[in-house]
Design a protein around this motif. Sequence first.
Motif, short mmCIF file in Angstrom:
data_model
loop_
_atom_site.label_atom_id
_atom_site.label_comp_id
_atom_site.label_asym_id
_atom_site.label_seq_id
_atom_site.Cartn_x
_atom_site.Cartn_y
_atom_site.Cartn_z
N PHE A 185 0.85 -1.19 0.00
CA PHE A 185 0.00 0.00 0.00
C PHE A 185 0.89 1.24 0.00
CE2 PHE A 185 -2.53 -3.19 2.48
CZ PHE A 185 -3.36 -3.51 1.42
N THR A 186 0.78 2.04 -1.03
CA THR A 186 1.74 3.14 -1.20
C THR A 186 1.10 4.51 -1.29
OG1 THR A 186 1.60 2.75 -3.56
CG2 THR A 186 3.41 1.70 -2.41
N VAL A 187 -0.24 4.57 -1.41
CA VAL A 187 -0.90 5.85 -1.62
C VAL A 187 -0.80 6.72 -0.36
CG1 VAL A 187 -3.21 6.82 -1.90
CG2 VAL A 187 -2.44 5.00 -3.39
N LEU B 196 -1.92 -2.46 8.63
CA LEU B 196 -3.09 -2.82 7.83
C LEU B 196 -3.32 -4.32 7.81
CD1 LEU B 196 -2.98 -0.21 5.02
CD2 LEU B 196 -5.02 -0.92 6.26
N ILE C 40 -7.04 4.06 2.70
CA ILE C 40 -5.81 4.17 1.92
C ILE C 40 -5.46 2.83 1.29
CG2 ILE C 40 -3.32 4.50 2.10
CD1 ILE C 40 -3.91 6.75 4.10
N ALA C 41 -5.67 1.75 2.04
CA ALA C 41 -5.39 0.42 1.49
C ALA C 41 -6.28 0.14 0.29
CB ALA C 41 -5.60 -0.65 2.57
N HIS D 202 -7.72 2.35 -1.64
CA HIS D 202 -7.26 3.28 -2.69
C HIS D 202 -6.04 2.70 -3.41
CE1 HIS D 202 -6.02 7.77 -3.53
NE2 HIS D 202 -6.07 7.04 -4.62
N SER D 203 -5.14 2.13 -2.63
CA SER D 203 -3.88 1.62 -3.15
C SER D 203 -4.07 0.38 -4.02
CB SER D 203 -2.97 1.23 -1.99
OG SER D 203 -1.84 1.99 -1.94
N ASP D 204 -4.79 -0.59 -3.50
CA ASP D 204 -4.85 -1.89 -4.16
C ASP D 204 -6.01 -2.68 -3.57
OD1 ASP D 204 -4.48 -4.49 -5.07
OD2 ASP D 204 -2.31 -4.33 -5.02
N ALA E 66 -6.10 -5.42 -0.56
CA ALA E 66 -6.89 -5.06 0.63
C ALA E 66 -7.85 -6.19 1.00
CB ALA E 66 -7.66 -3.77 0.37
#
Lengths: 265, 318
Positions: free
Chosen positions: A95-97, A108, B188-189, B191-193, B197
């Motif tokens: 997770f990079t955003v 997470l 955010i997870a 959003h990321s992938d 997730a």
Amino acid sequence: MAQSAEMILRIADVTKSFEGVHALTDVTFEVRAGHIKALIGPNGAGKTTLLNVINGLLPPDIGHIYFRGQELIGMSTDRIALLGLSRTFQLIRLFTVNNATVLDNVMLGAHKLLKPTICGALFFRRKTAREERVVREQAMDALAFVGLEWAAAMLPGALSFGNQRLLELARSLMSQPELLLLDEPASGLNDAEVEGFMQLLSAIRARGITILLVEHNMKLVMNVSDEIVVLDFGRWLAEGAPAAICADPKVIEAYLGACMENGGS
Amino acid sequence: MRRLGRYWWIILLLFIALYPPTLGGMSAYKSGVLIFVGIYIILAVSLDLLMGFAGQISVGHAAFFAIGAYVSGILTAKYGASPVLALIAGMALSGAVAWGVGRPVLALKEYYLAMATLALNEIIVTLIIGLQWLTGGASGLRDVPAFSVPGFSFDNHVHYYYLVWAMVLLVVGSSVAVARSPFGRTLIAIHSDETAAKTFGIDCARYKVRAYVLSACYASLAGSLFAHYMGFLAPDDFGVMTSINILVMLYLGGIGTIYGPALGAVFLKLLPEFTYQFQDYELLMNGIILIVVLVFMPRGLFGILTGIKERVFARSAR
């Protein structure tokens, strides 16, 4: 069926084809609880496809998957994860955003322990903060376990490839899995890193976590696995202890030879 | 310098509190400008939760702005309801609409999601124009009373200024709290992938809908504040152009930072005050600003500010 009580994962007659191409044909095998089982085979043998079927990313055409006796087919990926099944990816997926840090990534992994809500963020702040502290400590422990505690505040993109793989592993361990699916975790690692990785796998096994490992590095496979299953063109080809697989002429013809060179068992 | 970095928000609070009696000179016009700034900060921040954190595009955020404004306007002007109750009813309806359309719409991705949210905005505007007996249609809804709570009416601009900015602080503060919480991290997870997730047990659809509902409720709050300030509502104020304006604020300020979009709203709403000679070209300017920001400063104004801050601290630490 006294034996199958110890089987944490049972894959029964799984078939999957993509537009006529048979990725998996009648694959059947079991994984014993507490073991490291390696899944090997040539490229395109259907190994990753099988992992995707197991954790619900791909529905099979026919077949069943039982995790602790519970049917997984038809369940969504997130529900399967809640049962205690975690995985890493062949192509690293961190997770990079929004500048998510290494520590954020690991935390997470503990999603199913926190189940965060908006109310928790706004109204039950003290309880949320308390849980968050516990998870942060666990996350630091997980990072220390893979040797990355120094990188907690860094961005994942700043880590080396090998360390990103370790980070994925730490994140998976945070979900307190009973079964860990690892998809080519050693690809792209140098020899020293592979050495370290073998020790990690043994340490994870010692914690009582079962591992199903897809891997091409035969040295790693031969050293750590309790049992090996071989797929070839989507079909079950052989299964057994590392030494037996190494000596199996069918396996040598289809895939190995490499066994000897890499100084396996 | 370091101390300034830590206590900037106290300075900001003092500025907000002292603006009307000092620089603002208790003028209706000057407090009016800052009331609009405040309303747009709420809109931009609410959209940032959805886009910057959950990663879900919305080109129709003005839909919820409209629902809030019209529910407040209709209930207070036509049925004499208490403004506080009307405001809550607006948030409830916005939240319900977001919840209802959220599952199917947020299952879409990228362009399709953009088109669907755009369509939602158009549907709401069309409904407002069509339901003339209720909304006043294209000719507008008149006589929305001033905001009041039992025993006190915010009929003075300066009073209303304080009310709006109290709401701004509430929304920004709670958004920051949500963004920094485990809930924000989960967004955010996603959003990321999304695939990754899901493998950690995150029910992506449910979390996206929750973020959408929260975002819609905040936008609705902005709508209610807008209705009571204007006293008159017309569908033009809630079209896709408004949605795009909010988007520009997001990117201008720095998406995914909460403070950034707030900054973007301040900048974009204050800009016309200094360039009113060019107001015919406002659309053109918005377009140019958006392109310049996207190409040359992807982290937005907030990114530039934090960059400057880091540089100053690095120097003073040496």
